[in-house]
Scaffold this motif. Structure first.
Motif, PDB file in Angstrom:
ATOM      1  N   ILE A 115      50.779   4.136  47.196  1.00 14.80           N
ATOM      2  CA  ILE A 115      52.114   5.014  47.978  1.00 14.80           C
ATOM      3  C   ILE A 115      52.969   4.772  49.580  1.00 14.80           C
ATOM      4  N   LEU A 116      51.679   5.040  50.204  1.00 13.64           N
ATOM      5  CA  LEU A 116      52.221   4.721  51.655  1.00 13.64           C
ATOM      6  C   LEU A 116      52.381   3.827  51.843  1.00 13.64           C
ATOM      7  N   VAL A 117      51.598   2.123  51.380  1.00 13.56           N
ATOM      8  CA  VAL A 117      52.865   0.999  51.888  1.00 13.56           C
ATOM      9  C   VAL A 117      53.407   0.552  51.589  1.00 13.56           C
ATOM     10  N   PHE A 118      53.810   1.421  50.142  1.00 17.57           N
ATOM     11  CA  PHE A 118      55.106   1.149  48.660  1.00 17.57           C
ATOM     12  C   PHE A 118      56.381   1.365  50.289  1.00 17.57           C
ATOM     13  N   LEU A 119      55.822   2.712  51.338  1.00 19.39           N
ATOM     14  CA  LEU A 119      57.196   3.234  51.198  1.00 19.39           C
ATOM     15  C   LEU A 119      57.268   2.935  52.847  1.00 19.39           C
ATOM     16  N   VAL A 120      56.412   2.454  53.337  1.00 20.26           N
ATOM     17  CA  VAL A 120      56.431   1.228  54.376  1.00 20.26           C
ATOM     18  C   VAL A 120      57.697   0.003  54.102  1.00 20.26           C
ATOM     19  N   VAL A 121      57.071  -0.991  52.868  1.00 18.36           N
ATOM     20  CA  VAL A 121      58.299  -1.701  52.659  1.00 18.36           C
ATOM     21  C   VAL A 121      59.088  -1.825  52.411  1.00 18.36           C
ATOM     22  N   HIS A 122      59.233   0.422  51.425  1.00 21.70           N
ATOM     23  CA  HIS A 122      60.894   0.348  51.000  1.00 21.70           C
ATOM     24  C   HIS A 122      61.825   0.787  52.012  1.00 21.70           C
ATOM     25  N   LEU A 123      60.706   0.711  53.009  1.00 16.84           N
ATOM     26  CA  LEU A 123      61.726   1.583  54.043  1.00 16.84           C
ATOM     27  C   LEU A 123      62.823   0.542  54.958  1.00 16.84           C
ATOM     28  N   ALA A 124      61.670  -0.486  55.392  1.00 14.56           N
ATOM     29  CA  ALA A 124      61.881  -1.625  56.306  1.00 14.56           C
ATOM     30  C   ALA A 124      63.092  -2.271  55.049  1.00 14.56           C
ATOM     31  N   ASP A 125      62.894  -2.195  53.969  1.00 14.79           N
ATOM     32  CA  ASP A 125      63.914  -3.086  52.608  1.00 14.79           C
ATOM     33  C   ASP A 125      65.307  -2.721  53.062  1.00 14.79           C
ATOM     34  N   PHE A 126      65.222  -0.947  52.767  1.00 17.62           N
ATOM     35  CA  PHE A 126      66.643  -0.758  52.304  1.00 17.62           C
ATOM     36  C   PHE A 126      67.416   0.299  53.870  1.00 17.62           C
ATOM     37  N   ARG A 127      66.490   0.960  54.660  1.00 17.11           N
ATOM     38  CA  ARG A 127      66.767   2.122  55.237  1.00 17.11           C
ATOM     39  C   ARG A 127      66.415   1.586  56.276  1.00 17.11           C
ATOM     40  N   PHE A 128      65.267   0.842  56.954  1.00 21.32           N
ATOM     41  CA  PHE A 128      66.236  -0.035  58.149  1.00 21.32           C
ATOM     42  C   PHE A 128      66.140  -1.471  58.330  1.00 21.32           C
ATOM     43  N   ALA A 129      66.625  -2.128  57.303  1.00 18.76           N
ATOM     44  CA  ALA A 129      67.621  -3.916  57.193  1.00 18.76           C
ATOM     45  C   ALA A 129      67.879  -3.641  57.709  1.00 18.76           C
ATOM     46  N   ALA A 130      68.859  -4.493  58.643  1.00 15.64           N
ATOM     47  CA  ALA A 130      69.570  -5.095  59.361  1.00 15.64           C
ATOM     48  C   ALA A 130      70.567  -5.730  58.751  1.00 15.64           C
ATOM     49  N   SER A 131      70.884  -6.405  57.312  1.00 14.05           N
ATOM     50  CA  SER A 131      71.621  -6.756  56.246  1.00 14.05           C
ATOM     51  C   SER A 131      72.858  -6.350  56.751  1.00 14.05           C
ATOM     52  N   PRO A 132      74.175  -6.712  56.385  1.00 17.44           N
ATOM     53  CA  PRO A 132      75.152  -6.989  56.548  1.00 17.44           C
ATOM     54  C   PRO A 132      75.944  -6.282  55.097  1.00 17.44           C
ATOM     55  N   SER A 133      75.483  -6.498  54.266  1.00 19.54           N
ATOM     56  CA  SER A 133      75.372  -6.894  52.727  1.00 19.54           C
ATOM     57  C   SER A 133      75.241  -5.037  52.387  1.00 19.54           C
ATOM     58  N   PRO A 134      76.195  -4.661  51.302  1.00 17.90           N
ATOM     59  CA  PRO A 134      76.140  -3.554  51.287  1.00 17.90           C
ATOM     60  C   PRO A 134      74.841  -3.376  50.217  1.00 17.90           C
ATOM     61  N   LEU A 135      73.969  -1.618  49.845  1.00 14.21           N
ATOM     62  CA  LEU A 135      73.175  -1.712  50.074  1.00 14.21           C
ATOM     63  C   LEU A 135      73.051  -2.131  48.960  1.00 14.21           C
ATOM     64  N   ALA A 136      73.862  -1.786  47.431  1.00 17.32           N
ATOM     65  CA  ALA A 136      73.772  -2.901  45.511  1.00 17.32           C
ATOM     66  C   ALA A 136      73.208  -4.170  45.873  1.00 17.32           C
ATOM     67  N   ALA A 137      74.158  -4.880  47.083  1.00 16.51           N
ATOM     68  CA  ALA A 137      73.052  -5.848  47.064  1.00 16.51           C
ATOM     69  C   ALA A 137      72.199  -6.398  47.738  1.00 16.51           C
ATOM     70  N   GLN A 138      71.913  -5.724  48.743  1.00 19.42           N
ATOM     71  CA  GLN A 138      70.060  -5.360  49.526  1.00 19.42           C
ATOM     72  C   GLN A 138      69.230  -5.059  48.058  1.00 19.42           C
ATOM     73  N   VAL A 139      69.523  -4.352  47.265  1.00 17.88           N
ATOM     74  CA  VAL A 139      68.813  -4.225  45.823  1.00 17.88           C
ATOM     75  C   VAL A 139      68.464  -4.812  44.778  1.00 17.88           C
ATOM     76  N   VAL A 140      69.578  -5.508  44.472  1.00 18.15           N
ATOM     77  CA  VAL A 140      69.808  -7.044  44.016  1.00 18.15           C
ATOM     78  C   VAL A 140      68.811  -7.943  43.704  1.00 18.15           C
ATOM     79  N   ALA A 141      69.176  -8.107  45.060  1.00 20.66           N
ATOM     80  CA  ALA A 141      68.367  -9.240  46.418  1.00 20.66           C
ATOM     81  C   ALA A 141      66.937  -8.608  46.389  1.00 20.66           C
ATOM     82  N   ALA A 142      66.306  -8.053  46.652  1.00 23.70           N
ATOM     83  CA  ALA A 142      64.613  -7.160  47.294  1.00 23.70           C
ATOM     84  C   ALA A 142      64.050  -8.149  45.668  1.00 23.70           C
ATOM     85  N   LEU A 143      64.812  -7.033  44.873  1.00 25.26           N
ATOM     86  CA  LEU A 143      63.893  -7.465  43.324  1.00 25.26           C
ATOM     87  C   LEU A 143      64.643  -7.613  42.272  1.00 25.26           C
ATOM     88  N   GLN A 144      65.712  -8.742  42.674  1.00 25.37           N
ATOM     89  CA  GLN A 144      65.226 -10.029  41.496  1.00 25.37           C
ATOM     90  C   GLN A 144      64.614 -10.770  41.926  1.00 25.37           C
TER      91      GLN A 144
END
Length: 215
Positions: A115-144
């Motif tokens: 769970i700790l490892v997953f939290l690091v990945v999850h935060l990097a993907d969706f909390r601290f990512a420097a992507s200009p895309s809206p969050l929905a697009a970021q979630v789809v891009a990662a989980l597809q």
């Protein structure tokens, strides 16, 4: 003896810290699940929810700091208790706990680490990512991406096992256990954990299976 000395100097105090911090994290998990369920209302609604959350500004930062503190306390004191239990039991069981009918309790250190490892990945993907895309697009891009979705599902499975035992342990630590309703608490803990895990798992599954979900 001060409160800090009680918490640090006895296993009961350390268990109380683990239980209290676990309760805070369980509350956050319930709120996070409620927010994640907004994905079922569509990308626009989910992005609006995300923008509203970030409009909290400093209050959001304070809540995140409090959560980080609860997480650190939970991980450190749980690891401390685990090391204590190993030191107090020099003669290890011939059969691991996970094979003695205590799957959730016997795997708590390992599910917690995952769970700790997953939290690091999850935060990097969706909390601290420097992507200009809206969050929905970021979630789809990662989980597809199937390997990323598979990792997410594995981590949620670990979270389900961890929470099912953690919730039951919380009642034990608070002295709320009783032979008359202990089985009911176990069943409620399992049902709550399975329901939570199942709902979280639906998101990557639907992103992989549907071309319209969250697009």
């Amino acid at each position: 003896m001060t409160l800090l000395q009680i918490l640090l100097g006895s296993s009961i105090g350390r268990k109380a810290v683990v239980a209290a911090s676990g309760a805070v994290l369980a509350l956050f998990l319930a709120l996070h699940l409620a927010g994640s369920l907004v994905t079922f209302l569509g990308a626009a609604t989910f992005n609006a929810y995300h923008a509203g959350l970030h409009s909290l500004g400093p209050l959001l930062a304070l809540l995140e700091l409090a959560l980080a503190g609860a997480l650190v306390a939970h991980a450190v004191f749980a690891a401390w208790l685990w090391v204590d239990s190993l030191a107090a039991r020099p003669c290890r069981y011939a059969v691991p706990a996970a094979l003695r009918g205590r799957l959730s309790s016997g795997t708590m250190p390992f599910t917690g680490l995952l769970i700790l490892v997953f939290l690091v990945v999850h935060l990097a993907d969706f909390r601290f990512a420097a992507s200009p895309s809206p969050l929905a697009a970021q979630v789809v891009a990662a989980l597809q991406v199937p390997p990323r979705a598979a990792f997410y599902l594995l981590a949620v499975a670990a979270l389900t096992v961890h929470v099912s035992h953690g919730f039951w342990s919380l009642f034990q630590t608070l002295g709320l256990s009783h032979p008359g309703y202990s089985a009911l608490i176990r069943q409620a803990s399992l049902a709550g954990a399975l329901g939570t895990g199942g709902l979280f798992m639906l998101i990557p599954i639907l992103i992989l299976a549907s071309r319209s979900f969250l697009r």
